[in-house]
Design a protein around this motif. Structure first.
Motif, short mmCIF file in Angstrom:
data_model
loop_
_atom_site.label_atom_id
_atom_site.label_comp_id
_atom_site.label_asym_id
_atom_site.label_seq_id
_atom_site.Cartn_x
_atom_site.Cartn_y
_atom_site.Cartn_z
N THR A 141 1.03 -1.56 0.05
CA THR A 141 -0.01 -0.02 0.18
C THR A 141 0.77 1.20 0.05
O THR A 141 0.80 2.07 -0.89
N ALA A 142 2.03 1.21 0.98
CA ALA A 142 2.77 2.50 1.02
C ALA A 142 3.62 2.66 -0.28
O ALA A 142 3.42 3.75 -0.94
N VAL A 143 4.16 1.61 -1.15
CA VAL A 143 4.76 1.81 -2.24
C VAL A 143 3.84 2.22 -3.33
O VAL A 143 4.32 3.01 -4.22
N LEU A 187 7.24 0.94 -12.61
CA LEU A 187 6.17 0.58 -13.63
C LEU A 187 5.68 -0.75 -13.44
O LEU A 187 4.78 -1.60 -13.78
N THR A 188 6.72 -1.59 -12.64
CA THR A 188 6.59 -3.13 -12.04
C THR A 188 6.59 -3.91 -13.52
O THR A 188 6.31 -3.78 -14.77
N ASN A 189 6.57 -5.06 -13.12
CA ASN A 189 6.38 -6.51 -14.15
C ASN A 189 5.08 -6.42 -14.62
O ASN A 189 4.27 -6.50 -13.80
N PRO A 190 4.79 -6.40 -15.97
CA PRO A 190 5.53 -6.26 -17.05
C PRO A 190 5.57 -5.16 -17.66
O PRO A 190 6.30 -4.90 -18.62
N MET A 191 4.97 -4.00 -17.20
CA MET A 191 5.04 -2.84 -17.79
C MET A 191 6.42 -2.16 -17.77
O MET A 191 6.43 -1.23 -18.76
N HIS A 219 6.42 -5.37 -4.33
CA HIS A 219 5.42 -4.80 -5.12
C HIS A 219 5.84 -4.90 -6.54
O HIS A 219 4.64 -4.88 -7.28
N ALA A 220 7.01 -4.88 -6.74
CA ALA A 220 7.57 -4.83 -8.27
C ALA A 220 7.16 -5.94 -8.86
O ALA A 220 7.01 -6.20 -10.20
N ASN A 221 6.90 -7.30 -8.28
CA ASN A 221 6.51 -8.35 -8.97
C ASN A 221 5.80 -9.42 -7.99
O ASN A 221 6.28 -10.44 -7.62
#
Lengths: 193, 179
Positions: free
Chosen positions: A54-56, A98-102, A135-137
């Motif tokens: 949530t924070a990120v 943008l995280t995976n996959p963006m 959060h990234a993946n």
């Protein structure tokens, strides 16, 4: 939680029926054990994960993803000093924001000859980053979490491992970017000839 | 009066924006947890339960001990995972890497594998990362079809070099970890 627990108030069944009953207990014990693991995951990492995500997520929304697009344009330049930007800083920020996959969409700012190397670099970072920034993946957490669970079982801290994973990951994606760029250049040259 | 109104509206809008952002972030998080994280936890829990209760764990442990307990074994694992024909097959959803990671975690927890091997192991089980996704990933970066044609083999062959190399780097970087 345990179904089929022994109450020990009556004698254990014996003979063929006893064997079948024992088999049933063995069968269900697999899932009892799995259930315990599930419960410990839910109780252990999930609450932290909810708050952290949530924070990120909020931070990413507030900062906005358009900021790193400028960096993408800069990273497109030739020259030695842009290598670390293209294959370390840009992949890190792309995967973080943008995280995976963006994250791979950042490749659109780069010239064609750098695109495979950037993809290689960015995709190789979607697991090392999860040690500190899950959060990234979120769909592929268990590459790290699976191994980290063993460290936790031993009663050791995870900070050291997570940080080293993050930093070694940066070195690895940098090398990977350079190697892939070189191979791509050679293949393009051969194709043109 | 007008000035005061303006200030109030600005503050109200600002606070509303922040609260809205946080709320949306929470909503995204719960969505992710339910859609991506919990299903995988369920799957992993089943595997761990199976490994711990049945004898499968001991059989796997014997195999894994030889491979994951030392740097040479890990290098072999990384080379196998990086073979250009295999790597796209091992890649999808990182399911294989996650299952292997979980199995390794169980063995590290039991003491079969020393904890400082965790870092090189993380890289050894993952040289195939994203190898199944290269054309899509390049398309997301708006690459031309010609770039995809060259890019797919370029990345696959690069992994054959950088996969084992990453294990060596991680091994060197693991000195002093948990010891």
């Amino acid at each position: 939680m345990n179904i089929f627990t022994n109450a020990e108030t009556v004698a254990e069944p014996t003979g063929v029926w006893g064997a079948i009953a024992g088999g049933a207990e063995y069968f269900i014990s697999i899932f009892n054990r799995g259930g315990e693991v599930f419960f410990s995951l839910m109780g252990g990492i999930l609450p932290t994960l909810v708050v952290l995500l949530t924070a990120v997520n909020a931070l990413v929304r507030i900062i906005g993803t358009d900021k790193i697009e400028n960096l993408g344009r800069k990273a497109a330049q030739p020259g030695l000093q842009w290598y670390p930007v293209r294959y370390m800083v840009l992949p890190f920020l792309a995967v973080f924001f943008l995280t995976n996959p963006m994250a791979y969409t950042m490749g659109r700012f780069l010239p064609e000859r750098y695109k495979p190397a950037f993809y290689d670099s960015a995709v190789s970072y979607v697991h090392p980053i999860t040690g500190l920034f899950p959060h990234a993946n979120p769909g592929e957490l268990f590459v790290y979490l699976g191994i980290a669970a063993g460290i936790t079982t031993l009663g050791l801290g995870l900070g050291d491992l997570a940080l080293r994973y993050l930093l070694v990951g940066l070195v690895v994606i940098f090398i990977r970017g350079i190697v892939t760029e070189w191979i791509t250049a050679r293949m393009l040259a051969r194709k043109a000839a | 009066m007008d000035g005061l109104n303006k200030v109030l509206v600005t503050i109200g809008r600002g606070v509303g924006g922040v609260v809205g952002t946080l709320y949306q972030a929470g909503r995204d998080t719960i969505d992710t947890i339910i859609r991506n994280i919990l299903p995988f936890m369920a799957f992993i829990s089943f595997i761990i339960g199976l490994v711990l209760v049945t004898g499968i764990g001991d059989v796997i442990a014997q195999g894994i001990k030889g491979l994951a307990g030392n740097i040479v074994g890990l290098l072999i694992v990384s080379v196998v995972c990086a073979i250009p024909v295999l790597s796209p097959l091992l890649g999808p959803g990182a399911v294989i890497a996650q299952v292997v990671g979980t199995l390794l975690g169980v063995e590290i927890g039991k003491g079969t594998i020393p904890p400082q091997m965790a870092l090189p192991a993380l890289f050894a089980i993952n040289p195939q990362v994203g190898c199944d996704f290269i054309p899509v990933g390049l398309a997301l970066g708006e690459a031309e079809p010609e770039t995809v044609e060259v890019g797919v083999p370029a990345v696959l062959f690069s992994r054959l070099i950088t996969g084992p190399l990453s294990v060596v780097i991680a091994y060197v970087a693991s000195f002093g970890l948990y010891s």
